[in-house]
Design a protein around this motif. Sequence first.
Motif, mmCIF file in Angstrom:
data_model
loop_
_atom_site.group_PDB
_atom_site.id
_atom_site.type_symbol
_atom_site.label_atom_id
_atom_site.label_comp_id
_atom_site.label_asym_id
_atom_site.label_seq_id
_atom_site.Cartn_x
_atom_site.Cartn_y
_atom_site.Cartn_z
ATOM 1 N N PRO A 179 88.548 3.226 86.500
ATOM 2 C CA PRO A 179 88.443 2.725 85.126
ATOM 3 C C PRO A 179 87.006 2.417 84.709
ATOM 4 O O PRO A 179 86.207 1.907 85.489
ATOM 5 N N VAL A 226 89.525 1.187 77.653
ATOM 6 C CA VAL A 226 89.179 1.531 79.032
ATOM 7 C C VAL A 226 89.977 2.752 79.463
ATOM 8 O O VAL A 226 91.182 2.849 79.190
ATOM 9 N N ALA A 281 93.903 0.905 76.429
ATOM 10 C CA ALA A 281 93.648 1.696 77.639
ATOM 11 C C ALA A 281 94.198 3.094 77.434
ATOM 12 O O ALA A 281 95.093 3.308 76.606
ATOM 13 N N SER A 307 93.723 2.084 84.623
ATOM 14 C CA SER A 307 93.002 1.457 83.510
ATOM 15 C C SER A 307 93.810 0.310 82.917
ATOM 16 O O SER A 307 93.242 -0.721 82.516
#
Length: 303
Positions: A270, A258, A195, A242
């Motif tokens: 996200p 993400v 992320a 995220s």
Amino acid sequence: MNRHAFITGGASGLGLGCATAFRRLGYALTLADIDGEAAQRAADRLRRQLPGPAPVRVEVVDLSDPASIAALGQRWHAEGTPIDVLVNNAGIYPPSQRRLTAEGHELSFAIAHLGHFRLSQALWPSLQAAPAARVVSISSMVQRQARLNLDDLSHAQRYEPIRAYQASKLACLLFAQELQRRLFAERSPIRSYAAHPGVCRTQIGAHRPRAADDRLWQRLSSAALQWGLRYVGQSPEAGAASVIAVATTERFAPGSLVGPRWLGESVGAPALSTLGPAARDADLALRLWARTEQITGSIWNPR
């Protein structure tokens, strides 16, 4: 029993934003940080601002020091507390002048990649003890411009802070992807994700290592980085969205990166993030894993 989130770099910035979001969801927390006093202040503030029964604890760890990581792993195993979410977040913006660890590795790469590889391995039994744990590695938008020279991971041939930062964040992403491939092959219930927070206000600029012999332009760049990252971008808790999405929902496939949806992935809800050329190279991820095992002296086949 409360689900447990273990967050490196949890004393400030994105790490604290993640801790705040997990706290709102009722998770027990561990804030792992090199600065124990700052982590304790953050833990106390979380308890005051978001009172609840779930415990918040602090662990001191230096991710550039293998002995510190091993000691943390031993302490954790002695208690036997399962970990539901491990957020590999801690990192630095590389100093103006190349700095090496005691092992001889470039500092930002040693913390962001080698340290988290070792920590994930050290805590793996506690992740296996949870019903379906998740490992979330923090990357960055800069992975799209990154290159990784496996023969010069310490940037001895050519050191530029931005290139070192890009490489470290690419390594975090490649680790997350290769880890998921191995978990899938082993049919493990543990899942790995990457992320990034987009443009997020953090303390990474304030914590950038300085040197007494930094030149004027190097000092100015550090000051600009400190100011910019303190005031520009979304809040750390918004940046953590995220992380929370991949750690607590089924919206994204394991192994995904993400990040925020809007303005070039700098802000917003996200969404799947765009991978750079190097991040799409599965062979590079495999070779990085093998090189990391060689560096750390530890063969790891996660299940």
